[in-house]
Design a protein around this motif. Sequence first.
Motif, PDB file in Angstrom:
ATOM      1  N   HIS A  64      -9.265  85.920   6.720  1.00  0.00           N
ATOM      2  CA  HIS A  64      -9.267  85.453   5.335  1.00  0.00           C
ATOM      3  C   HIS A  64      -9.753  86.574   4.420  1.00  0.00           C
ATOM      4  O   HIS A  64     -10.698  87.305   4.762  1.00  0.00           O
ATOM      5  CB  HIS A  64     -10.184  84.233   5.197  1.00  0.00           C
ATOM      6  N   PRO A  65      -9.121  86.758   3.239  1.00  0.00           N
ATOM      7  CA  PRO A  65      -9.549  87.848   2.339  1.00  0.00           C
ATOM      8  C   PRO A  65     -10.938  87.666   1.757  1.00  0.00           C
ATOM      9  O   PRO A  65     -11.546  88.640   1.308  1.00  0.00           O
ATOM     10  CB  PRO A  65      -8.475  87.822   1.239  1.00  0.00           C
ATOM     11  N   ASN A  66     -11.453  86.439   1.750  1.00  0.00           N
ATOM     12  CA  ASN A  66     -12.820  86.222   1.287  1.00  0.00           C
ATOM     13  C   ASN A  66     -13.779  86.631   2.409  1.00  0.00           C
ATOM     14  O   ASN A  66     -13.750  86.046   3.495  1.00  0.00           O
ATOM     15  CB  ASN A  66     -13.017  84.751   0.930  1.00  0.00           C
ATOM     16  N   PRO A  67     -14.639  87.615   2.184  1.00  0.00           N
ATOM     17  CA  PRO A  67     -15.512  88.098   3.268  1.00  0.00           C
ATOM     18  C   PRO A  67     -16.378  87.003   3.885  1.00  0.00           C
ATOM     19  O   PRO A  67     -16.588  86.980   5.106  1.00  0.00           O
ATOM     20  CB  PRO A  67     -16.372  89.173   2.590  1.00  0.00           C
ATOM     21  N   ALA A 102     -16.124  85.853   7.723  1.00  0.00           N
ATOM     22  CA  ALA A 102     -17.272  85.902   8.633  1.00  0.00           C
ATOM     23  C   ALA A 102     -17.435  84.596   9.395  1.00  0.00           C
ATOM     24  O   ALA A 102     -17.950  84.579  10.521  1.00  0.00           O
ATOM     25  CB  ALA A 102     -18.538  86.214   7.840  1.00  0.00           C
ATOM     26  N   ASP A 103     -16.971  83.491   8.791  1.00  0.00           N
ATOM     27  CA  ASP A 103     -17.033  82.188   9.468  1.00  0.00           C
ATOM     28  C   ASP A 103     -15.850  81.964  10.404  1.00  0.00           C
ATOM     29  O   ASP A 103     -15.714  80.891  10.988  1.00  0.00           O
ATOM     30  CB  ASP A 103     -17.069  81.059   8.426  1.00  0.00           C
ATOM     31  N   GLY A 104     -14.980  82.974  10.516  1.00  0.00           N
ATOM     32  CA  GLY A 104     -13.843  82.869  11.421  1.00  0.00           C
ATOM     33  C   GLY A 104     -12.600  82.247  10.812  1.00  0.00           C
ATOM     34  O   GLY A 104     -11.632  81.973  11.539  1.00  0.00           O
ATOM     35  N   LYS A 105     -12.586  82.039   9.490  1.00  0.00           N
ATOM     36  CA  LYS A 105     -11.422  81.424   8.864  1.00  0.00           C
ATOM     37  C   LYS A 105     -10.308  82.453   8.710  1.00  0.00           C
ATOM     38  O   LYS A 105     -10.551  83.633   8.483  1.00  0.00           O
ATOM     39  CB  LYS A 105     -11.795  80.822   7.515  1.00  0.00           C
TER      40      LYS A 105
END
Length: 570
Positions: free
Chosen positions: A181-184, A188-191
Amino acid sequence: MHTAGRKLLFAFCGRVSTEDQQEPEASRLWQLNRAQALIEPAGGEIVAEYFDVGQTRALPWKRRPRAAALLAALADTHRGFDAVVIGEPQRAFYGSQFGNTFPLFVHYGVPLWVPEVGGPIDPDNEAHDLIMSVFGGMSKGERNRIKVRVHSAMASQALMEGRYLGGRPPYGYRLSDLGPHPNPGKAADGKRLHGLEPDPDTAPVVARIFTEFLSGHGIFAIAEDLTRDGIPSPSAHDRARNPHRDTRAWAKSAVRAILGNPRYTGRQVWNRQHKHEALLDIHDVTLGYTTAMRWNSQDKWIVSKKIVHTPLVDDDVFARVQDLFAVRSRPGTTHQKHRTRNPYLYRGRITCGICTRRMQGQWSHGDAYYRCRFPEEYALANRVHHPRNIYLRESWITVPLDNWLATVFLPHRLDDTIDLMATAAAPDQEPAAAAVARAVIAGCDAKLATHRAALEAGADPTLVTQWIAETQARRVRAEAELRSSSKGAGARMSRDEIARLVRSISDLAAVIQQAEAEDKAEIYRLLGLRLTYAPAQATVRAESSLGSKNHKSPRPTNNRGELVRVRGGT
């Protein structure tokens, strides 16, 4: 009440919504810390918690599980606490909720402490009331601002980036993994980021639909051909999409939706639907709103500027299809449908003998008809030989039917008939919808008790509060349905009224035939009249059920016991 010489015992009340990705436990802790910082100088101690997780602030207290439990505890003299403290008023109150809730605290003599007031709210202090009203308005404004920001951000992502923003993939596509996912934070949550790719099983069907439509085939013909060729409809291909829909055949609406969906040109489309908030109960606005999805007009759709996934049709083909739709639409003023209440004598009482469905009333040229229209695509899929339309004129059956019903009122059967009609009209039998609503409420009460017991036993509070919220919302809807069905229940005729009506006339056949339409329909209802129309034989089979006894006739008969045929047919 608080007694001098001992600690002041508090119940803590708070709320967190997961809509803006808040962490429930962290939110609970900072609200709890604010509450403790307020009451500790006064020697207060928190002995109970009422914290809602995953509940939007727009819900009134009586629809939030833990807040509703707190309101119920206020009425309990053995509640175990002397006052209530709130860590963040904007989390607790929204709009006019404070004005609808605080009078209960005053009524039961339970002080409500708020940090922004510096202690308990004084019900006689106008400044306190103004402060809390301002926080309610700020809470509503904050929620609206969040909605605008989220909507604007998603619109920009769809328009400029063509990002897939969730939801079901359209028929002809399936989801593909496009990487982290482009949102860091989300990465980080694996999305993962997802997109659309052609489904090898259904993508050729979409291309075929566009090709056949441009070749001159109509929407109905396309649906019929797909059904004949054994191609599963969108709902049949993926039952999870619409489990409530009929999967036996292609519907015209499905073909029409595919032909009008610009996603098949390779562009992303967003904002085809929106969340619409409507009052849960117009007779009690304090219950708040319920949310439902509504379709937006095409001018509000957000279509990406660039192609972001594999097209199934090119721009030229899609544009030509839309032009054809525009040409085929009738010009001129839009026809306005006028809602009129025509007096159908057999409303809901006539069944088609071929497909066993109820025939629908249709008023035409001043006469009442009953029509059964069986879509040809479903008839094709189920090998049912059913004419497209079956019509039965009301006047064709009324006279022979009334003559048969008059036999029920012969002198030697009159008293029994009146008793049975009165039983059928008994007012103590509540509407079926009310009975169902009462059963739902009872089931919800049992589930709420079980959920609260699980919470007290140490179960995961996040999961349990979600269960409680769902059950509480279901119970509120059932209460609204119960009130609605109870108010809509019409008055029934008493036995004396029925007896006076029946005994005042000597020729019952003439009375039934000459009665006003509404009175006549009420008589048919009390008799439990059921009709089945066999169009091939042009006959009607009638059944009359009164109370626990049944008076049945295999078919309406004339005086010689022969079949009575109706004119016309299909």
